[in-house]
Design an enzyme around this catalytic site. Structure first.
Site: not given
Length: 597
Positions: A296, A440-442
């Site tokens: 992140r 992506y990655e949350g």
């Protein structure tokens, strides 16, 4: 064709003069990171990014990855040679412990280099970037046996790594994971299931690919409490450490996607693949989130990177493109028109991007420094405080810098007019590549919910109160400095708005959780404005000191101060708008029945 120049000098200014790295020279890792070595590493990394990676960005985007009938994936031409150069240079192990063959330097160096590499070629940068996260997860949670088996070759760059979370029916809600892990009767498991959207899932850059896979052991509890993490190599590794037989894992398809064409985004099929448990049974999320937090922060850097490279190319174009005359009269009378940089709205756009880039870079480096201190400080209180800051700042860096980074890439594209829509100029690729970082990655909405729902109340609000205290002390200590008045005034107003928004949530979100959900994105961006504003105030203080002492190029420090004032005048007032939105609550937002949409 687009160009790129790594911002080495600006990064060194932040590290040395704003964050004062010298004060940490007594700590392990920092002691070796002398100013001369840091400059040498960043300069060499810049040469690699500019000379090797940037020329492959456009061609890699146009060619993309290819998949053979047997599932083998080939990266674009030149990517493997570039990776070999990266591997041979020892870049993968820069910030990894010497216990595993790394160089043991602080991670802030890798964070700084990741901006350069991502700006030059974001799709390529994802291959080693994901490996760095996998190394961190194994280092923190794997058994000594697994570490000895996998980490040396990964740290050397001979093998790469991935993270496998998402399934066709399951994205953010990881409790729905269906991939199964069946015990084999020894210390291994048979992994079966399908994972999607797996970046760098298969390729020809390295001799082996080490997949970290979330799966559910037979009989495990439902939901996230029953998820375990497994290491599943593409090729099984013998006792001699050499990759041998192909494991039961392969790329079933390559996704056709909007951007990052040079990175292989794979559907990964696990058909009884042999894997080994990382950490404890049913505790896989804790281990995977070590990798997720690294990722992140890295994705926040990706947002910054695309904003920076798009800005650089927009500036070049604005200085060369002749169109119209300045409102105050012709500036270049010997030409048919003036360059568009004379127009106030063009300057507004460019100054906005510049102010975000420089402030965002400082925020990234400040966050990365806290990550290092949370691991390396010999003061327990400092380690705890820095760990608190990492938890608090990671969703802000990821969410704000990727939202703003995409907007900035679009605005930089706008500077080219119709040419920005044409592929040969490169601007449309920056827009396409930047878009994924918000997802992506949350996804960024999840980052905002994480910030408001988890990070703010954690430990009784200890982290956010420490942030308010630090900012308040800086304001008090510098309030009498007239040269900093534009920065102190703006920062104080923004911090007060952030405090009011925080208090509003405390008073209105517990009884009505929708209020937190309705205001979370605005709160994340409000926090981002104040955090970047704090960085600008600190940069202004350092620039003023250098200007007063006659150090360096005075034009650089004057430019820094003007850019910072622009942020305070044009961006920081948005905190009041964000506060107003937050305090309206969720009533109107939640009033309509679903069928009325």
């Amino acid at each position: 064709m687009p160009t790129y120049k790594a911002p080495v000098d600006d990064t060194l200014f932040i590290l040395n003069d704003v964050l004062n790295l010298g004060q940490h020279a007594h700590l392990e890792g920092f002691a070796e990171a002398s100013p001369d070595l840091v400059e040498a590493i960043l300069s060499e990394g810049a040469r690699f990014a500019e000379g090797v990676l940037q020329p492959l960005n456009t061609t890699g985007d146009e060619e993309g990855c290819s998949r053979a009938d047997d599932g083998a994936v080939t990266a674009p031409a030149g990517f493997k040679d570039a990776y070999d150069t990266y591997r041979e240079g020892g870049w993968m192990g820069l910030d990894v412990s010497t216990d595993h063959g790394g160089q043991g330097l602080p991670s802030f160096l890798n964070t700084a280099l990741s901006e350069f590499v991502s700006s030059a070629n974001m799709a390529w940068a994802m291959y080693p970037g994901l490996t760095k996260g996998a190394i961190a997860a194994l280092d923190h949670h794997a058994s000594d046996e697994l570490k000895a088996k996998y980490l040396p070759s990964m740290v050397a760059g001979d093998w790469t790594g991935t993270m496998n979370l998402t399934e066709p029916h399951c994205g953010t809600d990881l409790g729905l994971i269906k991939t199964k892990a069946q015990p084999n009767g020894d210390d291994s498991y048979a992994i079966s299931g399908t994972k999607i959207f797996i970046s760098a899932g298969d390729h020809d850059l390295s001799d082996n690919i080490i997949h970290l896979v979330l799966a559910r052991i037979e009989g495990a509890p439902e939901g996230v409490q029953g998820i375990s993490l497994f290491v599943v190599p593409k090729f099984l590794v013998g006792d001699d450490g050499v990759p041998g037989e192909r494991n039961g894992v392969g790329c079933g398809a390559l996704e056709k996607k909007m951007g990052i064409h040079g990175n292989a985004t794979c559907v990964m099929n696990y058909d009884g693949a042999t894997g080994w448990l990382v950490g404890e049974e049913n505790k896989g999320l804790r281990a995977m989130f070590t990798m997720m937090n690294e990722a992140r922060l890295g994705v926040g850097v990706q947002g910054l990177s695309q904003s920076e490279v798009a800005y650089q190319n927009a500036v070049v174009y604005a200085k060369e493109r002749l169109q119209g005359r300045a409102l105050t009269g012709a500036k270049e009378e010997d030409k048919a028109a003036d360059p568009i940089i004379v127009h106030p709205d063009v300057r507004r756009t460019l100054m906005t991007i510049k102010a975000w880039n420089e402030g965002g870079r400082a925020l990234v480096m400040w966050t990365a420094l806290h990550g290092d201190l949370s691991r390396l400080s010999n003061d327990e209180a400092e380690r705890q405080a820095s760990d608190d800051y990492m938890g608090l700042l990671t969703p802000v860096v990821k969410g704000v810098l990727t939202d703003v980074g995409f907007d900035n890439a679009v605005n930089a594209q706008q500077m080219f007019g119709g040419h920005g829509y044409i592929r040969e100029w490169g601007m449309e690729q920056f827009v396409r590549d930047a878009r994924i970082a918000m997802i992506y990655e949350g996804a960024n909405g999840i980052q905002a919910l994480d910030l408001v729902g988890r990070k703010l109340p954690r430990d009784g609000g200890r982290a956010i109160m420490a942030f308010f205290k630090e900012v308040g002390e800086f304001i008090e200590a510098n309030g009498a400095d007239e040269t900093l008045a534009p920065f102190i005034g703006g920062l104080k107003a923004g911090a007060e708005d952030l405090q009011k928004a925080t208090m509003w949530f405390m008073q209105n979100a517990m009884a009505k959780p929708d209020n937190a959900g309705a205001g979370s994105v605005d709160y994340m961006h409000l926090f981002g404005l104040v955090a970047v504003g704090y960085m600008w105030a600190r940069m202004a203080k350092a620039a003023q000191e250098k200007l007063a002492a006659g150090e360096g190029n005075s034009d650089v420090w004057k430019t820094k101060l003007v850019t910072g004032r622009f942020f305070m005048e044009r961006m920081m007032p948005e905190t009041r708008l964000r506060l107003k939105r937050i305090s309206t609550g969720s009533d109107t937002m939640m009033e309509l029945d679903a069928e009325l949409f």
